[in-house]
Design an enzyme around this catalytic site. Structure first.
Site, PDB file in Angstrom:
ATOM      1  NE  ARG A   1      15.160  -0.474   7.539  1.00  0.00           N
ATOM      2  CZ  ARG A   1      14.287  -0.446   8.710  1.00  0.00           C
ATOM      3  NH1 ARG A   1      14.016  -1.472   9.016  1.00  0.00           N
ATOM      4  NH2 ARG A   1      14.301   0.647   9.390  1.00  0.00           N
TER       5      ARG A   1
ATOM      6  CB  THR B   1       8.032  -2.001  15.558  1.00  0.00           C
ATOM      7  OG1 THR B   1       8.761  -2.085  14.326  1.00  0.00           O
ATOM      8  CG2 THR B   1       8.518  -3.071  16.652  1.00  0.00           C
TER       9      THR B   1
ATOM     10  N   GLY C   1      13.706   3.130  11.912  1.00  0.00           N
ATOM     11  CA  GLY C   1      14.826   2.404  12.459  1.00  0.00           C
ATOM     12  C   GLY C   1      16.242   2.969  12.395  1.00  0.00           C
TER      13      GLY C   1
ATOM     14  N   GLY D   1      16.878  -2.629  10.852  1.00  0.00           N
ATOM     15  CA  GLY D   1      16.602  -1.260  11.216  1.00  0.00           C
ATOM     16  C   GLY D   1      16.948  -1.392  13.011  1.00  0.00           C
ATOM     17  CG  ASP D   2      14.465   0.315  15.961  1.00  0.00           C
ATOM     18  OD1 ASP D   2      14.022   0.318  14.626  1.00  0.00           O
ATOM     19  OD2 ASP D   2      13.810   0.447  16.750  1.00  0.00           O
TER      20      ASP D   2
ATOM     21  CB  THR E   1       7.759   1.599  17.540  1.00  0.00           C
ATOM     22  OG1 THR E   1       6.924   1.542  16.434  1.00  0.00           O
ATOM     23  CG2 THR E   1       6.830   2.372  18.544  1.00  0.00           C
ATOM     24  N   GLY E   2       9.495   2.952  15.243  1.00  0.00           N
ATOM     25  CA  GLY E   2       9.368   4.259  14.448  1.00  0.00           C
ATOM     26  C   GLY E   2      10.563   4.015  13.115  1.00  0.00           C
TER      27      GLY E   2
HETATM   28  N1  ASP Z   1      11.450   0.420  13.940  1.00  0.00           N
HETATM   29  C1  ASP Z   1      10.953  -0.402  12.760  1.00  0.00           C
HETATM   30  C2  ASP Z   1      12.057  -0.482  11.974  1.00  0.00           C
HETATM   31  O1  ASP Z   1      12.739   0.407  11.401  1.00  0.00           O
HETATM   32  C3  ASP Z   1       9.870   0.074  12.139  1.00  0.00           C
HETATM   33  C4  ASP Z   1       8.715   0.200  12.989  1.00  0.00           C
HETATM   34  O2  ASP Z   1       8.829   0.279  14.314  1.00  0.00           O
HETATM   35  O3  ASP Z   1       7.518   0.639  12.454  1.00  0.00           O
HETATM   36  O4  ASP Z   1      12.425  -1.391  11.298  1.00  0.00           O
END
Ligand code: ASP
Length: 308
Positions: free
Chosen positions: A195, A167, A221, A197-198, A218-219
């Site tokens: 789907r 992200t 979700g 995510g966050d 980021t990470g």
């Molecule tokens: N947080 C994002 C998601 O889960 C993905 C990411 O940050 O790489 O969609």
């Protein structure tokens, strides 16, 4: 570090495939900082929009054109925006017809009493409604993103496993003491169609409040959404529950993994406080990011997880 107006960006907390990719991510981070600082005179909202628009257009990053693809081979983008002065927010999910979903999210912040979070099918009407350029769904897909998905499908990689691309996000503090946050993503590579995510969810992927500061995550979700990490982190800062903003970030990220007793929820975040303190933190293996101030001071860096 603390010294007034600043733009902070990240290029994501995923694992990259090569040193060449890492260099390209830093090019994206540096360009986003330039764009953000150039817009900062127009306020923090303009700065975070400009920074994220730059990264959405930098096709190697997981946002806009070139974003990570879902398992069915489609690109469905998510974005969020929040203005700390008004606490109005906007979010979009499942965007297939716009290369700059952050601009749609920012405009949705003007709707209703508090803002708006919108998904399909109406989200596809927003580019025309807001005068933001629309695109065809296939224009979001690059050969590189398709090749990464094909490699992962062939290797029967577990959906969400690294490398899952990243992200992008930005937070800013302007000269009037206002803060804003913006985020944009294709989501986790090989995600299940539909789907969420966050990232587009207020409080999880982004948060901004002039009384405290702004944060984007980021990470993973699902882990970030479960804990409401962006708001949680800024609440730790606001309530003085951690000694410093950096300690608050550490604690919010620790909470993503300690319950499970493993690293599956490892993620990252950036934040700026109302005083101008800047934190870039992660417990994922790596994360790119940086900050820049109107006086020309800046840092662009690829962070690696600290041993221990
Ligand atoms: N947080 C994002 C998601 O889960 C993905 C990411 O940050 O790489 O969609």
């Amino acid at each position: 570090m603390s010294a007034g107006p600043v733009v902070v960006v990240h290029g994501g907390a995923g694992s990259l495939e090569s040193e060449a990719d890492r260099r390209q991510y830093l090019v994206g981070v540096a360009g986003a900082l330039d764009a953000g600082v150039a817009a900062l005179a127009d306020g923090c909202a303009a700065a975070v929009r400009a920074a994220v628009v730059f990264m959405e257009a930098h096709t190697i990053m997981n946002a806009g054109r070139g974003a990570a693809l879902a398992a069915d081979g489609t690109a469905a983008l998510d974005a969020g925006f929040m203005d700390g002065a008004t606490r109005r927010y906007g979010g979009v999910t499942g965007v297939r017809r716009c290369m700059h979903p952050v601009l749609l999210a920012a405009r949705l912040a003007d709707e209703g009493d508090f803002g708006r979070f919108l998904g399909p099918p109406d989200v596809d009407a927003l580019p025309e409604e807001f005068g933001v350029p629309a695109c065809l769904p296939e224009e979001l897909i690059t050969a590189r993103a398709r090749a990464i998905l094909d490699r992962r499908l062939a290797a029967k990689v577990t959906p969400g496993a690294a490398p899952y691309l990243d992200t992008v996000g930005a937070v800013a503090l302007d000269a009037n003491g206002h803060v804003a946050a913006a985020v944009s993503t294709g989501g986790m590579s090989m995600k299940r169609a539909g789907r969420i995510g966050d990232s587009p969810v207020v409080g999880s992927g982004f948060w901004a409040d002039d009384a405290v500061g702004a944060c984007v995550t980021t990470g993973v979700g699902e882990a970030l959404a479960r804990m409401g990490t962006a708001r949680r982190c800024m609440q730790l800062v606001a309530d003085g529950l951690s000694e410093t903003p950096a300690a608050a970030a550490d604690r919010a990220l620790d909470e993503l993994i300690e319950f499970d007793g493993d690293e599956r929820g490892a993620s990252g975040l950036i934040l700026v406080t109302r005083a101008g303190d800047v934190v870039l933190d992660h417990n994922s293996p790596e994360m790119s990011g940086g900050w820049a101030r109107p006086d020309g001071t800046r840092d662009v860096t690829h962070l690696w997880r600290r041993p221990g």
